[in-house]
Design a protein around this motif. Structure first.
Motif, PDB file in Angstrom:
ATOM      1  N   CYS A 104       0.836  -1.209   0.000  1.00  4.43           N
ATOM      2  CA  CYS A 104       0.000   0.000   0.000  1.00  4.43           C
ATOM      3  C   CYS A 104       0.869   1.255   0.000  1.00  4.43           C
ATOM      4  O   CYS A 104       0.633   2.179  -0.786  1.00  4.43           O
ATOM      5  CB  CYS A 104      -0.910   0.024   1.226  1.00  4.43           C
ATOM      6  SG  CYS A 104      -2.127  -1.282   1.265  1.00  4.43           S
ATOM      7  N   ALA A 105       1.861   1.283   0.858  1.00  2.00           N
ATOM      8  CA  ALA A 105       2.741   2.448   0.951  1.00  2.00           C
ATOM      9  C   ALA A 105       3.514   2.646  -0.351  1.00  2.00           C
ATOM     10  O   ALA A 105       3.665   3.775  -0.820  1.00  2.00           O
ATOM     11  CB  ALA A 105       3.706   2.280   2.124  1.00  2.00           C
ATOM     12  N   LEU A 106       3.971   1.556  -0.932  1.00  2.00           N
ATOM     13  CA  LEU A 106       4.728   1.642  -2.180  1.00  2.00           C
ATOM     14  C   LEU A 106       3.861   2.193  -3.307  1.00  2.00           C
ATOM     15  O   LEU A 106       4.274   3.087  -4.046  1.00  2.00           O
ATOM     16  CB  LEU A 106       5.263   0.259  -2.555  1.00  2.00           C
ATOM     17  CG  LEU A 106       6.180   0.163  -3.754  1.00  2.00           C
ATOM     18  CD1 LEU A 106       7.432   1.016  -3.548  1.00  2.00           C
ATOM     19  CD2 LEU A 106       6.564  -1.286  -3.994  1.00  2.00           C
ATOM     20  N   LEU A 107       2.648   1.695  -3.424  1.00  2.00           N
ATOM     21  CA  LEU A 107       1.754   2.160  -4.488  1.00  2.00           C
ATOM     22  C   LEU A 107       1.362   3.623  -4.281  1.00  2.00           C
ATOM     23  O   LEU A 107       1.250   4.379  -5.250  1.00  2.00           O
ATOM     24  CB  LEU A 107       0.523   1.263  -4.578  1.00  2.00           C
ATOM     25  CG  LEU A 107       0.829  -0.157  -5.059  1.00  2.00           C
ATOM     26  CD1 LEU A 107      -0.382  -1.057  -4.897  1.00  2.00           C
ATOM     27  CD2 LEU A 107       1.307  -0.155  -6.498  1.00  2.00           C
ATOM     28  N   LYS A 108       1.174   4.041  -3.038  1.00  2.00           N
ATOM     29  CA  LYS A 108       0.887   5.454  -2.765  1.00  2.00           C
ATOM     30  C   LYS A 108       2.088   6.316  -3.146  1.00  2.00           C
ATOM     31  O   LYS A 108       1.933   7.374  -3.754  1.00  2.00           O
ATOM     32  CB  LYS A 108       0.535   5.654  -1.298  1.00  2.00           C
ATOM     33  CG  LYS A 108      -0.840   5.141  -0.947  1.00  2.00           C
ATOM     34  CD  LYS A 108      -1.134   5.328   0.535  1.00  2.00           C
ATOM     35  CE  LYS A 108      -2.467   4.736   0.917  1.00  2.00           C
ATOM     36  NZ  LYS A 108      -2.728   4.846   2.354  1.00  2.00           N
ATOM     37  N   LEU A 109       3.282   5.858  -2.807  1.00  3.11           N
ATOM     38  CA  LEU A 109       4.502   6.589  -3.135  1.00  3.11           C
ATOM     39  C   LEU A 109       4.656   6.748  -4.644  1.00  3.11           C
ATOM     40  O   LEU A 109       5.089   7.793  -5.125  1.00  3.11           O
ATOM     41  CB  LEU A 109       5.722   5.850  -2.557  1.00  3.11           C
ATOM     42  CG  LEU A 109       7.084   6.461  -2.832  1.00  3.11           C
ATOM     43  CD1 LEU A 109       7.242   7.788  -2.082  1.00  3.11           C
ATOM     44  CD2 LEU A 109       8.192   5.500  -2.424  1.00  3.11           C
ATOM     45  N   TRP A 110       4.282   5.721  -5.388  1.00  2.00           N
ATOM     46  CA  TRP A 110       4.375   5.765  -6.843  1.00  2.00           C
ATOM     47  C   TRP A 110       3.204   6.492  -7.500  1.00  2.00           C
ATOM     48  O   TRP A 110       3.132   6.590  -8.716  1.00  2.00           O
ATOM     49  CB  TRP A 110       4.443   4.358  -7.413  1.00  2.00           C
ATOM     50  CG  TRP A 110       5.730   3.636  -7.150  1.00  2.00           C
ATOM     51  CD1 TRP A 110       6.898   4.162  -6.694  1.00  2.00           C
ATOM     52  CD2 TRP A 110       5.962   2.240  -7.332  1.00  2.00           C
ATOM     53  NE1 TRP A 110       7.846   3.179  -6.584  1.00  2.00           N
ATOM     54  CE2 TRP A 110       7.310   1.990  -6.969  1.00  2.00           C
ATOM     55  CE3 TRP A 110       5.179   1.185  -7.758  1.00  2.00           C
ATOM     56  CZ2 TRP A 110       7.872   0.723  -7.028  1.00  2.00           C
ATOM     57  CZ3 TRP A 110       5.740  -0.078  -7.824  1.00  2.00           C
ATOM     58  CH2 TRP A 110       7.073  -0.308  -7.463  1.00  2.00           C
ATOM     59  N   GLY A 111       2.257   6.982  -6.700  1.00  2.83           N
ATOM     60  CA  GLY A 111       1.095   7.672  -7.249  1.00  2.83           C
ATOM     61  C   GLY A 111       0.087   6.729  -7.886  1.00  2.83           C
ATOM     62  O   GLY A 111      -0.638   7.116  -8.809  1.00  2.83           O
ATOM     63  N   ILE A 140      -4.268  -0.412  -5.203  1.00  3.45           N
ATOM     64  CA  ILE A 140      -4.035  -1.063  -3.911  1.00  3.45           C
ATOM     65  C   ILE A 140      -4.902  -2.303  -3.727  1.00  3.45           C
ATOM     66  O   ILE A 140      -4.399  -3.374  -3.372  1.00  3.45           O
ATOM     67  CB  ILE A 140      -4.210  -0.071  -2.741  1.00  3.45           C
ATOM     68  CG1 ILE A 140      -3.060   0.933  -2.744  1.00  3.45           C
ATOM     69  CG2 ILE A 140      -4.300  -0.801  -1.403  1.00  3.45           C
ATOM     70  CD1 ILE A 140      -3.216   2.080  -1.750  1.00  3.45           C
ATOM     71  N   ASP A 141      -6.200  -2.184  -3.953  1.00  6.47           N
ATOM     72  CA  ASP A 141      -7.086  -3.337  -3.736  1.00  6.47           C
ATOM     73  C   ASP A 141      -6.709  -4.516  -4.627  1.00  6.47           C
ATOM     74  O   ASP A 141      -6.648  -5.660  -4.169  1.00  6.47           O
ATOM     75  CB  ASP A 141      -8.548  -2.956  -3.968  1.00  6.47           C
ATOM     76  CG  ASP A 141      -9.100  -2.036  -2.900  1.00  6.47           C
ATOM     77  OD1 ASP A 141      -8.510  -1.963  -1.796  1.00  6.47           O
ATOM     78  OD2 ASP A 141     -10.130  -1.388  -3.160  1.00  6.47           O
ATOM     79  N   ILE A 149       7.480  -6.178  -6.486  1.00 10.25           N
ATOM     80  CA  ILE A 149       6.564  -5.291  -7.200  1.00 10.25           C
ATOM     81  C   ILE A 149       7.419  -4.234  -7.888  1.00 10.25           C
ATOM     82  O   ILE A 149       8.318  -3.649  -7.270  1.00 10.25           O
ATOM     83  CB  ILE A 149       5.585  -4.593  -6.230  1.00 10.25           C
ATOM     84  CG1 ILE A 149       4.769  -5.618  -5.455  1.00 10.25           C
ATOM     85  CG2 ILE A 149       4.658  -3.649  -6.989  1.00 10.25           C
ATOM     86  CD1 ILE A 149       3.939  -5.011  -4.342  1.00 10.25           C
ATOM     87  N   CYS A 150       7.133  -4.001  -9.157  1.00  5.33           N
ATOM     88  CA  CYS A 150       7.821  -2.943  -9.887  1.00  5.33           C
ATOM     89  C   CYS A 150       6.874  -2.393 -10.940  1.00  5.33           C
ATOM     90  O   CYS A 150       5.840  -2.989 -11.235  1.00  5.33           O
ATOM     91  CB  CYS A 150       9.120  -3.435 -10.507  1.00  5.33           C
ATOM     92  SG  CYS A 150       8.937  -4.778 -11.690  1.00  5.33           S
ATOM     93  N   ALA A 151       7.219  -1.247 -11.469  1.00  2.56           N
ATOM     94  CA  ALA A 151       6.392  -0.622 -12.506  1.00  2.56           C
ATOM     95  C   ALA A 151       7.280  -0.069 -13.597  1.00  2.56           C
ATOM     96  O   ALA A 151       8.404   0.359 -13.334  1.00  2.56           O
ATOM     97  CB  ALA A 151       5.539   0.487 -11.902  1.00  2.56           C
ATOM     98  N   ASP A 152       6.756  -0.122 -14.805  1.00  5.36           N
ATOM     99  CA  ASP A 152       7.418   0.553 -15.915  1.00  5.36           C
ATOM    100  C   ASP A 152       6.413   1.545 -16.491  1.00  5.36           C
ATOM    101  O   ASP A 152       5.410   1.852 -15.842  1.00  5.36           O
ATOM    102  CB  ASP A 152       7.953  -0.450 -16.953  1.00  5.36           C
ATOM    103  CG  ASP A 152       6.883  -1.349 -17.552  1.00  5.36           C
ATOM    104  OD1 ASP A 152       5.705  -0.941 -17.630  1.00  5.36           O
ATOM    105  OD2 ASP A 152       7.229  -2.478 -17.954  1.00  5.36           O
ATOM    106  N   ALA A 153       6.652   2.035 -17.662  1.00 10.92           N
ATOM    107  CA  ALA A 153       5.772   3.059 -18.232  1.00 10.92           C
ATOM    108  C   ALA A 153       4.360   2.551 -18.504  1.00 10.92           C
ATOM    109  O   ALA A 153       3.409   3.328 -18.502  1.00 10.92           O
ATOM    110  CB  ALA A 153       6.382   3.599 -19.523  1.00 10.92           C
TER     111      ALA A 153
END
Length: 106
Positions: free
Chosen positions: A3-10, A15-16, A42-46
């Motif tokens: 949750c904190a990571l996803l909030k940090l990444w905008g 989250i759900d 968990i990671c994100a790209d473009a």
């Protein structure tokens, strides 16, 4: 943590979904995997938010046929319904799923 990571990444709108995916995949890894530990990344790209769960087991996860009377066996079906991409590593140890990030493509 997710949750904190996803909030940090905008990405709070994910989250759900991510909590559901982690819950299902980690539960499967603990119940059916043979490895000494379970790892979650968990990671994100473009374009995508990626989730990897590794259980160290060479047994490839296989969805069971759906049974209305069974109390389990729906996890991978549920995961597949939520994600945009789902695959399993060739060695069977890691499940990878991805959620499209349409708001980043705009």
């Amino acid at each position: 943590m997710s949750c904190a990571l996803l909030k940090l990444w905008g990405l709070p709108s994910y989250i759900d979904s991510v909590e559901l995916l982690i819950s299902e995949l980690v539960t499967n890894a603990l119940r059916h995997g043979e490895g000494p530990a379970v790892g979650v990344w968990i990671c994100a790209d473009a374009d995508y938010l990626h989730l990897y769960v590794c259980d160290g087991s060479p047994r490839t996860p296989v969805p069971r046929p759906l049974d209305d009377d069974s109390e389990d066996g729906r996890g991978l079906h549920l995961v597949a319904a939520v994600v945009d991409h789902l695959d399993i590593s060739d060695d069977g140890m890691t499940v990878h799923c991805a959620l499209a990030l349409p708001e980043r493509a705009a």
